[in-house]
Design a protein around this motif. Structure first.
Motif, mmCIF file in Angstrom:
data_model
loop_
_atom_site.group_PDB
_atom_site.id
_atom_site.type_symbol
_atom_site.label_atom_id
_atom_site.label_comp_id
_atom_site.label_asym_id
_atom_site.label_seq_id
_atom_site.Cartn_x
_atom_site.Cartn_y
_atom_site.Cartn_z
ATOM 1 N N LEU A 142 58.183 17.962 79.519
ATOM 2 C CA LEU A 142 58.217 19.062 78.562
ATOM 3 C C LEU A 142 58.748 18.652 77.197
ATOM 4 O O LEU A 142 58.700 19.435 76.264
ATOM 5 N N ARG A 143 59.259 17.442 77.075
ATOM 6 C CA ARG A 143 59.795 16.987 75.792
ATOM 7 C C ARG A 143 58.680 16.673 74.812
ATOM 8 O O ARG A 143 57.590 16.311 75.189
ATOM 9 N N THR A 144 59.021 16.776 73.531
ATOM 10 C CA THR A 144 58.073 16.387 72.504
ATOM 11 C C THR A 144 58.344 14.953 72.111
ATOM 12 O O THR A 144 59.430 14.421 72.327
ATOM 13 N N GLU A 145 57.375 14.322 71.526
ATOM 14 C CA GLU A 145 57.502 12.936 71.098
ATOM 15 C C GLU A 145 58.447 12.862 69.908
ATOM 16 O O GLU A 145 58.462 13.755 69.062
ATOM 17 N N PRO A 146 59.242 11.763 69.792
ATOM 18 C CA PRO A 146 60.087 11.604 68.622
ATOM 19 C C PRO A 146 59.219 11.493 67.375
ATOM 20 O O PRO A 146 58.210 10.818 67.362
ATOM 21 N N GLY A 147 59.617 12.205 66.344
ATOM 22 C CA GLY A 147 58.879 12.175 65.089
ATOM 23 C C GLY A 147 57.706 13.129 65.065
ATOM 24 O O GLY A 147 56.990 13.204 64.084
ATOM 25 N N ALA A 148 57.479 13.843 66.169
ATOM 26 C CA ALA A 148 56.373 14.790 66.194
ATOM 27 C C ALA A 148 56.736 16.007 65.363
ATOM 28 O O ALA A 148 57.891 16.413 65.288
ATOM 29 N N ALA A 149 55.741 16.583 64.747
ATOM 30 C CA ALA A 149 55.976 17.763 63.921
ATOM 31 C C ALA A 149 56.319 18.942 64.816
ATOM 32 O O ALA A 149 55.740 19.105 65.889
ATOM 33 N N PRO A 150 57.274 19.759 64.400
ATOM 34 C CA PRO A 150 57.606 20.924 65.206
ATOM 35 C C PRO A 150 56.437 21.899 65.249
ATOM 36 O O PRO A 150 55.655 21.991 64.310
ATOM 37 N N ALA A 151 56.338 22.594 66.358
ATOM 38 C CA ALA A 151 55.255 23.557 66.526
ATOM 39 C C ALA A 151 55.434 24.705 65.548
ATOM 40 O O ALA A 151 56.547 25.127 65.246
ATOM 41 N N THR A 152 54.327 25.194 65.043
ATOM 42 C CA THR A 152 54.383 26.310 64.109
ATOM 43 C C THR A 152 53.879 27.550 64.809
ATOM 44 O O THR A 152 53.225 27.475 65.840
ATOM 45 N N MET A 210 55.371 27.084 76.723
ATOM 46 C CA MET A 210 56.174 26.201 77.567
ATOM 47 C C MET A 210 56.162 26.691 79.017
ATOM 48 O O MET A 210 56.009 25.907 79.948
ATOM 49 N N LEU A 211 56.306 28.002 79.216
ATOM 50 C CA LEU A 211 56.279 28.551 80.571
ATOM 51 C C LEU A 211 54.912 28.379 81.210
ATOM 52 O O LEU A 211 54.817 28.047 82.397
ATOM 53 N N ALA A 212 53.857 28.581 80.438
ATOM 54 C CA ALA A 212 52.512 28.410 80.975
ATOM 55 C C ALA A 212 52.270 26.953 81.379
ATOM 56 O O ALA A 212 51.696 26.684 82.442
ATOM 57 N N GLU A 213 52.723 26.030 80.542
ATOM 58 C CA GLU A 213 52.571 24.614 80.857
ATOM 59 C C GLU A 213 53.378 24.228 82.091
ATOM 60 O O GLU A 213 52.898 23.490 82.955
ATOM 61 N N ALA A 214 54.603 24.732 82.182
ATOM 62 C CA ALA A 214 55.440 24.439 83.349
ATOM 63 C C ALA A 214 54.814 25.011 84.614
ATOM 64 O O ALA A 214 54.825 24.365 85.669
ATOM 65 N N GLY A 215 54.244 26.194 84.527
ATOM 66 C CA GLY A 215 53.572 26.787 85.680
ATOM 67 C C GLY A 215 52.352 25.988 86.101
ATOM 68 O O GLY A 215 52.126 25.756 87.291
#
Length: 106
Positions: free
Chosen positions: A21-31, A41-46
């Motif tokens: 569930l972590r994002t890559e270092p240096g990745a742009a934050p989600a907008t 995040m919940l949908a992906e975890a499910g």
């Protein structure tokens, strides 16, 4: 002794799930709206939990036919158990948060 083994495997499964569930270092934050990120995040975890359950079931089925060793079947079973425990814990926290919000005065 079994309880400590299950707890270790549950912790390992939760750690592996959190790594995905972590994002890559240096990745742009989600907008976008803040609620959409949490829902995504919940949908992906499910989806990950369902995929892990399916793969564990496939290993167990193939193990019954002799396609996998007993060790592989046990590991798949413990992985599935930890996934279910994490999923139930998340569900319980979501229900608890919902109930707390409903108790708030307007």
């Amino acid at each position: 002794m079994t309880e400590s083994l299950v707890s270790s495997n549950a912790a390992l499964g939760a750690y592996r799930l959190s790594q995905g569930l972590r994002t890559e270092p240096g990745a742009a934050p989600a907008t976008g709206p803040a609620g959409a990120d949490f829902a995504d995040m919940l949908a992906e975890a499910g989806a990950n939990a369902v995929e892990r359950a399916r793969s564990a079931e496939a290993v167990m089925t193939e193990g019954l036919a002799g396609g996998h060793s007993t060790q592989d079947v046990v590991q798949a079973t413990l992985s599935l158990e930890s996934t279910v425990k994490v999923t139930v814990a998340i569900r319980d926290k979501l229900v608890e948060a919902y109930q707390e919000i409903m108790r708030m005065p307007i």
